[in-house]
Scaffold this motif. Structure first.
Motif, PDB file in Angstrom:
ATOM      1  N   PRO A  12      42.625  44.980  23.642  1.00 24.80           N
ATOM      2  CA  PRO A  12      41.584  45.954  24.018  1.00 24.80           C
ATOM      3  C   PRO A  12      40.191  45.339  24.062  1.00 24.80           C
ATOM      4  CG  PRO A  12      43.133  46.968  22.512  1.00 24.80           C
ATOM      5  CD  PRO A  12      43.503  45.509  22.587  1.00 24.80           C
ATOM      6  N   GLU A  13      39.935  44.375  23.204  1.00 24.78           N
ATOM      7  CA  GLU A  13      38.609  43.739  23.189  1.00 24.78           C
ATOM      8  C   GLU A  13      38.362  42.826  24.378  1.00 24.78           C
ATOM      9  OE1 GLU A  13      40.866  43.781  20.716  1.00 24.78           O
ATOM     10  OE2 GLU A  13      40.883  41.880  19.599  1.00 24.78           O
ATOM     11  N   ASP A  14      39.363  42.615  25.208  1.00 25.77           N
ATOM     12  CA  ASP A  14      39.170  41.876  26.456  1.00 25.77           C
ATOM     13  C   ASP A  14      38.632  42.776  27.562  1.00 25.77           C
ATOM     14  OD1 ASP A  14      42.218  40.152  25.717  1.00 25.77           O
ATOM     15  OD2 ASP A  14      40.183  39.366  25.507  1.00 25.77           O
ATOM     16  N   THR A  15      38.546  44.059  27.310  1.00 22.36           N
ATOM     17  CA  THR A  15      38.025  44.994  28.308  1.00 22.36           C
ATOM     18  C   THR A  15      36.581  44.654  28.656  1.00 22.36           C
ATOM     19  OG1 THR A  15      39.480  46.792  27.608  1.00 22.36           O
ATOM     20  CG2 THR A  15      37.449  47.407  28.750  1.00 22.36           C
ATOM     21  N   ALA A  16      36.328  44.458  29.945  1.00 19.87           N
ATOM     22  CA  ALA A  16      34.998  44.059  30.403  1.00 19.87           C
ATOM     23  C   ALA A  16      35.011  43.939  31.922  1.00 19.87           C
ATOM     24  CB  ALA A  16      34.594  42.719  29.790  1.00 19.87           C
ATOM     25  N   VAL A  17      33.826  43.772  32.473  1.00 19.44           N
ATOM     26  CA  VAL A  17      33.711  43.343  33.862  1.00 19.44           C
ATOM     27  C   VAL A  17      33.703  41.819  33.856  1.00 19.44           C
ATOM     28  CG1 VAL A  17      32.340  43.368  35.960  1.00 19.44           C
ATOM     29  CG2 VAL A  17      32.450  45.414  34.522  1.00 19.44           C
ATOM     30  N   TYR A  18      34.587  41.236  34.634  1.00 21.89           N
ATOM     31  CA  TYR A  18      34.711  39.775  34.694  1.00 21.89           C
ATOM     32  C   TYR A  18      34.007  39.259  35.946  1.00 21.89           C
ATOM     33  CZ  TYR A  18      37.889  39.690  30.765  1.00 21.89           C
ATOM     34  OH  TYR A  18      38.426  39.789  29.499  1.00 21.89           O
ATOM     35  N   TYR A  19      33.180  38.244  35.734  1.00 25.54           N
ATOM     36  CA  TYR A  19      32.376  37.679  36.813  1.00 25.54           C
ATOM     37  C   TYR A  19      32.741  36.219  37.043  1.00 25.54           C
ATOM     38  CZ  TYR A  19      29.305  41.706  36.143  1.00 25.54           C
ATOM     39  OH  TYR A  19      28.793  42.975  36.036  1.00 25.54           O
ATOM     40  N   CYS A  20      32.857  35.864  38.296  1.00 24.34           N
ATOM     41  CA  CYS A  20      33.044  34.479  38.690  1.00 24.34           C
ATOM     42  C   CYS A  20      31.676  33.828  38.860  1.00 24.34           C
ATOM     43  CB  CYS A  20      33.818  34.438  40.013  1.00 24.34           C
ATOM     44  SG  CYS A  20      34.160  32.795  40.643  1.00 24.34           S
ATOM     45  N   ASN A  21      31.572  32.572  38.445  1.00 18.78           N
ATOM     46  CA  ASN A  21      30.313  31.833  38.517  1.00 18.78           C
ATOM     47  C   ASN A  21      30.546  30.474  39.149  1.00 18.78           C
ATOM     48  OD1 ASN A  21      28.851  29.497  36.699  1.00 18.78           O
ATOM     49  ND2 ASN A  21      27.431  31.115  37.300  1.00 18.78           N
ATOM     50  N   ALA A  22      29.611  30.056  39.986  1.00 15.49           N
ATOM     51  CA  ALA A  22      29.645  28.709  40.551  1.00 15.49           C
ATOM     52  C   ALA A  22      28.292  28.052  40.323  1.00 15.49           C
ATOM     53  CB  ALA A  22      29.964  28.759  42.041  1.00 15.49           C
ATOM     54  N   VAL A  23      28.327  26.827  39.876  1.00 14.45           N
ATOM     55  CA  VAL A  23      27.116  26.015  39.793  1.00 14.45           C
ATOM     56  C   VAL A  23      27.267  24.902  40.812  1.00 14.45           C
ATOM     57  CG1 VAL A  23      25.672  24.552  38.361  1.00 14.45           C
ATOM     58  CG2 VAL A  23      26.788  26.558  37.364  1.00 14.45           C
TER      59      VAL A  23
END
Length: 115
Positions: free
Chosen positions: A87-98
């Motif tokens: 349950p603590e993995d609940t979140a909005v997940y964002y991809c990032n590129a540098v």
């Protein structure tokens, strides 16, 4: 303009699995450092996992052993395989590129872990 598009989020029961994808366009994908971050309600965005120098991976302690980050340079896509979700993995997940000194973000995909 570099674009990142995430997919694969959804609702899953505790102990379940999901695979997130992030498709990147308008960059030389093979030299970009890629990452996943997440933001839960009322919390700051936090690091989840990254791939640097093409293949070196790093993970947050909270996801080590459960999440696996991979990339397919032929498809300009990275993946986050998430197992044994909590349950603590609940979140909005964002991809990032540098890439070439600049950071880019996707629009995010919601992951909800609940029974």
């Amino acid at each position: 303009q570099v674009q990142l598009v995430e997919s694969g989020g959804g609702l899953v029961q505790p102990g379940g699995s999901l695979r997130l994808s992030c498709a990147a366009t308008n960059l030389l994908f093979s030299i970009a450092n890629m990452g996943w971050y997440r933001q839960a309600p009322g919390k700051e965005r936090e690091f989840v996992a990254r791939i640097i120098s093409g293949s070196i991976t790093g993970y947050a302690d909270s996801v080590k052993g459960r999440f696996t980050f991979s990339r397919d340079n032929a498809k300009n896509t990275v993946y986050l395989q998430m197992n044994s979700l909590k349950p603590e993995d609940t979140a909005v997940y964002y991809c990032n590129a540098v890439y070439r000194g600049s950071a880019y973000w996707g629009q995010g995909t919601q992951v909800t872990v609940s029974s």
